[in-house]
Design a protein around this motif. Structure first.
Motif, mmCIF file in Angstrom:
data_model
loop_
_atom_site.group_PDB
_atom_site.id
_atom_site.type_symbol
_atom_site.label_atom_id
_atom_site.label_comp_id
_atom_site.label_asym_id
_atom_site.label_seq_id
_atom_site.Cartn_x
_atom_site.Cartn_y
_atom_site.Cartn_z
ATOM 1 N N VAL A 28 -6.574 -8.266 -83.537
ATOM 2 C CA VAL A 28 -6.507 -9.169 -82.378
ATOM 3 C C VAL A 28 -5.958 -10.530 -82.788
ATOM 4 O O VAL A 28 -5.123 -11.128 -82.089
ATOM 5 N N ALA A 29 -6.406 -11.033 -83.939
ATOM 6 C CA ALA A 29 -5.953 -12.349 -84.404
ATOM 7 C C ALA A 29 -4.450 -12.370 -84.649
ATOM 8 O O ALA A 29 -3.790 -13.395 -84.431
ATOM 9 N N PHE A 32 -0.179 -4.357 -78.897
ATOM 10 C CA PHE A 32 0.081 -4.725 -80.291
ATOM 11 C C PHE A 32 -1.187 -4.534 -81.130
ATOM 12 O O PHE A 32 -1.128 -4.015 -82.258
ATOM 13 N N ALA A 33 -2.318 -4.994 -80.599
ATOM 14 C CA ALA A 33 -3.581 -4.841 -81.335
ATOM 15 C C ALA A 33 -3.908 -3.370 -81.552
ATOM 16 O O ALA A 33 -4.413 -2.982 -82.617
ATOM 17 N N ASP A 34 -3.600 -2.545 -80.549
ATOM 18 C CA ASP A 34 -3.875 -1.118 -80.682
ATOM 19 C C ASP A 34 -3.003 -0.483 -81.762
ATOM 20 O O ASP A 34 -3.446 0.390 -82.509
ATOM 21 N N ARG A 35 -1.752 -0.949 -81.887
ATOM 22 C CA ARG A 35 -0.868 -0.416 -82.919
ATOM 23 C C ARG A 35 -1.342 -0.812 -84.320
ATOM 24 O O ARG A 35 -0.994 -0.162 -85.302
ATOM 25 N N MET A 89 7.106 -0.855 -85.985
ATOM 26 C CA MET A 89 6.697 -1.338 -87.297
ATOM 27 C C MET A 89 5.188 -1.488 -87.427
ATOM 28 O O MET A 89 4.614 -1.171 -88.478
ATOM 29 N N LEU A 90 4.505 -1.952 -86.366
ATOM 30 C CA LEU A 90 3.090 -2.269 -86.479
ATOM 31 C C LEU A 90 2.233 -1.039 -86.742
ATOM 32 O O LEU A 90 1.111 -1.164 -87.241
ATOM 33 N N ARG A 91 2.728 0.113 -86.422
ATOM 34 C CA ARG A 91 1.967 1.350 -86.649
ATOM 35 C C ARG A 91 2.091 1.825 -88.105
ATOM 36 O O ARG A 91 1.399 2.736 -88.516
#
Length: 758
Positions: free
Chosen positions: A378-379, A365-368, A489-491
């Protein structure tokens, strides 16, 4: 250029495709399921399960993964069988079946807790029987028991003194235990606190007392939250704060978890580094910190899980780690072998699920989110991963999903570590020099105030949590679907920000078309298992009749109705599911008067209180309530509080409402014999529709409409099928808050209509 591109791809590869050692994961998951099943079976059945596992290991000896899994699961099953056999073989279990009186010495294993008992507060204690005698003989080290202390025995001792490691001598009647972990339940008639306590428990209690003392000068909320963050001491957490934290997804802060241990270990190792301690001694310091952490925080499920993970991490300091999944699997297997009943513990379930989510989902997730600064990515990724992984467990436990959890954790998170460290330091300093400890406690309280503010605001939002309509297991399908949606979505920054903003609008003001109806007369609020009625008194004023168990639901219901002022707060009787949420009525509203029945109610500061009985009239704004029951305003408190409930009659535009509190058949028959006119068009069914109804009373009301206020999936079986059948005989149409949410009654052209919010 080609070389540079190759290096960039290589650098990103571990983040995009993290390699986890999954070889022990099947064993951990299978052992978890087997342990949860076995603790509900006999020792013989569990021993057979262990034998089957070992036989499977022999049969498929050519498949190493299957062999290892079968052996580990078999070991957990064998440990469970041995522990079940110890419980089944205890003479105290036979004494419990016969209901004999037992004299026992019990060592307390979990700090005492208070509960509401007839005639006052009671105390519940969990501990181990060190010695016991009865007319059937004597025994030593007889197993785990739960003590229920009420009446005079509870008033003779302070619950705060009944802490882990202390021993008590009791005289009690034994009864069978529902939990297979215990040999009996002891209902105590006499209790004596014995002197002496092991030094390690005494020291841990001194530290806990120091943490409480360091913040004793602060207001209630931060004063209660700091000990909860530091050592899991939630005894002072007020109900309304607990409710707000639950809705905002911050409940994990009220239970000791791996986060707490991580903060402690990081602090210890940071001090060691500054002090010049060599690296080879770090593992020893970390082990000592873990042991001290368990002693102070108490060996409860989430603490043991955190400690086990901490010890695995300590080993990794010296020998390296094979991965987060492997560490978690080792921790789960070890804990289940030691205490297989953890497999059914909600705290254990949530803790393991959250850890698994953080280990597996947070890095990708953090990478996206690489379009964000790394610290923001990260948070966001950590609470998001934990929330997704915990969703099925949260749905099964509470029937709700917090919509604001990720944002609330993101905002509150930065204050958790400083508050925890300052609180622990304050507790230690307070033992040596109180003013210095109090100063550190003040620093901790500043962080706690921020966390409380986040929980209050987020938990108070109308759409902070949404109910799960279907069976809980359907939420298992939501996890992979959510991961896939988030992965896409995160990307995409525009999409992600747009979704967040849309959710913020919906959470702040969720759409409720047509609610409340313009001409509403009375609303039965969905307050869970309890009653909470609101009557329109005109000009933005209302009369509130009962408040439910928690402050949040009645507060939100009043907000939805636009209630600005409470002309009267009426509490039918003093049971918690009718009055404990009173603080929610006062949030941002003026309350003019409080009216109670003979059983009383909570003390509402600064507001006059009147006691009502039959013949009285409560007038507030345009509302006129006639009191039909009870007949004696000085009725003895020893009587059943349900039968002392105020019964009220309200008439609006020729339509009669009969509001009956929790009166049961004895009071219902007495009310009929009194000659009171109980006829009504709308009946608030007594006692949440329980099976305890007098047929003649219900039929005498002649009601066309019945309102039932009960909690979704409540354990009492309310409303009872027999009561619904009785209402069908009456010819009344009924509506239920547990299925339909808030119920609004309107009167149009002399006819009654019921509208629902859901």
């Amino acid at each position: 250029m080609i070389s540079s591109r190759s290096e960039t791809t290589s650098d990103r590869e571990p983040a995009l495709r993290p390699r986890h050692d999954l070889r022990l994961a099947p064993a951990a998951v299978t052992a978890w399921g087997v342990a949860a099943w076995c603790v509900g079976q006999s020792s013989r059945v569990t021993l057979v399960a262990a034998a089957v596992c070992l036989l499977l290991a022999v049969v498929v000896s050519r498949r190493p993964v299957v062999v290892v899994t079968a052996c580990l699961v078999g070991a957990v099953a064998a440990s469970t069988a041995w522990q079940l056999a110890a419980v089944e073989g205890s003479p105290v279990q036979e004494w419990a079946r016969q209901g004999v009186v037992v004299d026992a010495v019990v060592e307390i294993a979990i700090d005492a807790r208070t509960y509401r008992a007839p005639g006052g507060e009671g105390i519940v204690i969990t501990g181990a029987v060190r010695a016991a005698t009865s007319r059937l003989g004597g025994v030593a080290d007889a197993g785990r028991v739960t003590l229920f202390v009420s009446g005079p025995a509870a008033t003779d001792v302070e619950a705060s003194r009944l802490t882990v490691g202390r021993s008590v001598r009791v005289s009690a009647r034994a009864a069978p235990a529902e939990d297979t972990h215990e040999v009996a339940v002891l209902r105590v008639v006499d209790l004596e606190l014995l002197p002496g306590v092991p030094w390690w428990w005494a020291m841990s209690e001194h530290v806990r007392a120091g943490v409480r003392g360091a913040v004793a000068h602060e207001p209630l909320a931060p004063r209660a939250l700091v000990p909860a963050l530091v050592d899991g001491d939630v005894g002072a957490i007020p109900d309304d704060l607990d409710e707000d934290f639950r809705r905002s997804g911050l409940t994990h802060l009220l239970a000791v978890s791996g986060t707490n241990l991580t903060i402690v270990l990081a602090s210890v190792l940071a001090v060691a580094r500054v002090a010049g301690v060599r690296r080879r001694w770090w593992s020893l310091l970390a082990v000592l910190a873990v042991v001290g952490f368990v002693l102070v925080a108490r060996p409860e499920p989430s603490v043991l899980r955190a400690a086990a993970m901490g010890l695995v991490g300590v080993v990794a300091i010296g020998v390296g780690s094979a991965g987060g999944v492997r560490a978690l699997s080792v921790a789960v297997l070890a804990l289940l072998a030691i205490d297989p009943w953890l497999g059914r513990s909600p705290g254990f379930v949530l803790s393991v699920c959250a850890t698994a989510g953080i280990v597996l989902l947070a890095p990708p997730f953090a990478d996206r989110l690489r379009w964000c600064p790394r610290w923001i990515a990260v948070a966001v990724a950590v609470p998001l991963a934990a929330q997704v992984a915990c969703t099925p467990a949260l749905v099964a436990l509470s029937g709700e999903v917090s919509v604001v959890a990720v944002l609330a954790n993101l905002v509150a998170g930065p204050a958790v570590a400083p508050t925890t460290v300052a609180g622990l330091l304050g507790g230690l300093l307070w033992l040596a020099l109180e003013p210095v400890g109090a100063w550190s406690g003040t620093v901790a309280a500043l962080g706690a105030r921020w966390i409380v503010a986040v929980g209050r605001v987020a938990g108070g939002l109308e759409g902070a949590a949404v109910g799960w309509a279907g069976p809980w297991w359907l939420s298992l399908l939501a996890v992979p679907l959510s991961v896939a949606a988030l992965w896409w979505m995160l990307r995409r920054p525009v999409v992600a920000i747009g979704v967040v903003l849309a959710l913020a609008v919906v959470v702040w003001r969720p759409p409720s078309p047509g609610w409340p109806p313009d001409d509403w007369v009375l609303v039965a609020c969905d307050v869970g298992q309890g009653d909470g009625l609101v009557v329109d008194a005109g000009d933005g004023r209302v009369v509130v009749i009962d408040t439910g168990m928690e402050p949040g639901p009645i507060d939100r219901c009043l907000d939805r109705l636009g209630a600005q002022r409470v002309a009267a707060l009426v509490m039918t009787h003093a049971d918690a599911d009718h009055v404990a949420g009173w603080a929610g009525v006062l949030r941002g509203r003026q309350v003019d008067a409080v009216v109670t029945g003979p059983s009383g109610g909570p003390d509402v500061p600064g507001i006059p209180v009147a006691t009502a009985a039959a013949g009285d009239v409560i007038e507030a704004g345009q509302v006129r309530l006639e009191v039909l029951w009870p007949q004696d305003r000085d009725a003895a408190l020893g009587e059943d509080r349900n039968d002392l409930s105020l019964v009220l009659r309200l008439e609006v535009d020729g339509v009669r409402f009969l509001l009956t509190g929790d009166i049961e058949p004895q009071a219902q028959r007495a009310l009929l014999r009194s000659g009171a006119d109980v006829s009504a068009d709308v009946l608030k069914v007594p006692h949440h529709g329980s099976a305890h109804q007098d047929r003649d009373f219900v039929l005498a009301t002649g009601a066309e409409v019945a309102l039932l206020s009960a909690g979704r999936d409540n354990t009492y079986g309310h409303p009872a099928p027999s009561t619904l059948d009785l209402l069908a005989t009456l010819g009344a149409a009924w509506w239920r808050t547990d299925l339909q949410g808030d119920l609004g009654v309107v009167v149009r052209d002399g006819r009654v209509h019921v509208l629902t919010r859901d």
